[in-house]
Design a protein around this motif. Sequence first.
Motif, PDB file in Angstrom:
ATOM      1  N   UNK A  40       0.837  -1.200   0.000  1.00 20.44           N
ATOM      2  CA  UNK A  40       0.000   0.000   0.000  1.00 20.44           C
ATOM      3  C   UNK A  40       0.872   1.250   0.000  1.00 20.44           C
ATOM      4  N   UNK A  41       1.903   1.230   0.839  1.00 16.76           N
ATOM      5  CA  UNK A  41       2.802   2.383   0.910  1.00 16.76           C
ATOM      6  C   UNK A  41       3.438   2.653  -0.453  1.00 16.76           C
ATOM      7  N   UNK A  42       3.856   1.617  -1.103  1.00 15.48           N
ATOM      8  CA  UNK A  42       4.481   1.788  -2.408  1.00 15.48           C
ATOM      9  C   UNK A  42       3.491   2.270  -3.455  1.00 15.48           C
ATOM     10  N   UNK A  43       2.290   1.747  -3.405  1.00 16.53           N
ATOM     11  CA  UNK A  43       1.266   2.149  -4.372  1.00 16.53           C
ATOM     12  C   UNK A  43       0.893   3.616  -4.186  1.00 16.53           C
ATOM     13  N   UNK A  44       0.793   4.051  -2.924  1.00 16.72           N
ATOM     14  CA  UNK A  44       0.479   5.452  -2.657  1.00 16.72           C
ATOM     15  C   UNK A  44       1.611   6.344  -3.159  1.00 16.72           C
ATOM     16  N   UNK A  45       2.802   5.872  -2.951  1.00 12.11           N
ATOM     17  CA  UNK A  45       3.965   6.612  -3.408  1.00 12.11           C
ATOM     18  C   UNK A  45       3.941   6.804  -4.920  1.00 12.11           C
ATOM     19  N   UNK A  46       3.490   5.789  -5.596  1.00 15.60           N
ATOM     20  CA  UNK A  46       3.502   5.841  -7.060  1.00 15.60           C
ATOM     21  C   UNK A  46       2.287   6.573  -7.634  1.00 15.60           C
ATOM     22  N   UNK A  47       1.111   6.364  -7.036  1.00 13.39           N
ATOM     23  CA  UNK A  47      -0.108   6.913  -7.636  1.00 13.39           C
ATOM     24  C   UNK A  47      -0.803   7.966  -6.780  1.00 13.39           C
ATOM     25  N   UNK A  48      -0.273   8.258  -5.584  1.00 19.61           N
ATOM     26  CA  UNK A  48      -0.875   9.272  -4.724  1.00 19.61           C
ATOM     27  C   UNK A  48      -1.908   8.730  -3.769  1.00 19.61           C
ATOM     28  N   UNK A  49      -2.580   7.656  -4.156  1.00 19.05           N
ATOM     29  CA  UNK A  49      -3.603   7.074  -3.296  1.00 19.05           C
ATOM     30  C   UNK A  49      -3.976   5.691  -3.813  1.00 19.05           C
ATOM     31  N   UNK A  50      -4.618   4.921  -2.970  1.00 20.65           N
ATOM     32  CA  UNK A  50      -5.264   3.698  -3.422  1.00 20.65           C
ATOM     33  C   UNK A  50      -6.713   3.745  -2.967  1.00 20.65           C
ATOM     34  N   UNK A  51      -7.536   2.945  -3.592  1.00 22.79           N
ATOM     35  CA  UNK A  51      -8.951   2.964  -3.248  1.00 22.79           C
ATOM     36  C   UNK A  51      -9.453   1.601  -2.818  1.00 22.79           C
ATOM     37  N   UNK A  52     -10.470   1.633  -1.951  1.00 23.25           N
ATOM     38  CA  UNK A  52     -11.135   0.394  -1.553  1.00 23.25           C
ATOM     39  C   UNK A  52     -12.596   0.508  -1.953  1.00 23.25           C
TER      40      UNK A  52
END
Length: 230
Positions: free
Chosen positions: A108-120
């Motif tokens: 999750x941390x990496x995904x946020x870093x790459x795209x700014x956020x993640x969604x559920x």
Amino acid sequence: MKEMDKIKFSRIAKEISNDLKKIPKEWDGREAILEMKNSEYNQWKQMEWIGFYFQFLCEKYLNKIMEIPGPKYGNTEFDGFKGIPWDFKSHAINTSSHQIIVNDSEAIAKAINEFGAVGVILALGEVEYNDDERTFQMWHEELKGGLSKYSEERIRRGAWSRLRKVELNLKQISFIRIDDDVLVKSGSFQRNFRNADGSPRREKVLLNLEKLDEEIVYFVDFNQKRKLKE
DNA sequence: ACATAAGCACATTACGAAAC
DNA sequence: GTTTCGTAATGTGCTTATGT
């Protein structure tokens, strides 16, 4: 800047929800499991059928408007991708605990870093647990072809068996936006799970539903058939 | 064929605050 | 001071996928 992200999130959520509104509202356990089995969906033997059934429905209804599956970080793969990585989840409303377990913390941390956020994308519904006689569980057991090796082990250990859900009545689908702020705020990470063989599990992010508010940027309400939030 | 680790989603306990 | 209660913290049940 941050507001822009929320607007963008909301726009994507709205687009996804247009197709997601069409999914069935009444989920009967037996029917859902048979439907997955007949579609040769690999997860029809799973105990937590509500989770896999929602995922099954998402793949069926959303495969044209989003990428499924999504990006992968280490061993953790997101369920889908549209603008940002998305994860599909189901949750029973009528229980005491309202914590929802999300993905692997590092992923999750990496995904946020790459795209700014993640969604559920969270399906919320009322569930029936009226399987005191375990007839539903036995039905499922039979369909699967008997007790699994793990279950035999569990009985040998003298551990309890979890109560199965028999049906789910879909009430709402929430779109939750997770960024660094949410991680700090929800903060409660979970570590030291025990895996099937006793080995430790990796740390995951835990969200408390009751503490979420502005993170739920958009939702579909199946009771009133209209949206209460933009 | 087997061990490992991931997926799904809780269930139970421990602990401090609140109520008596 | 003790019981009760709500929530945070911790541990569980189950199956599949992957790698050796």
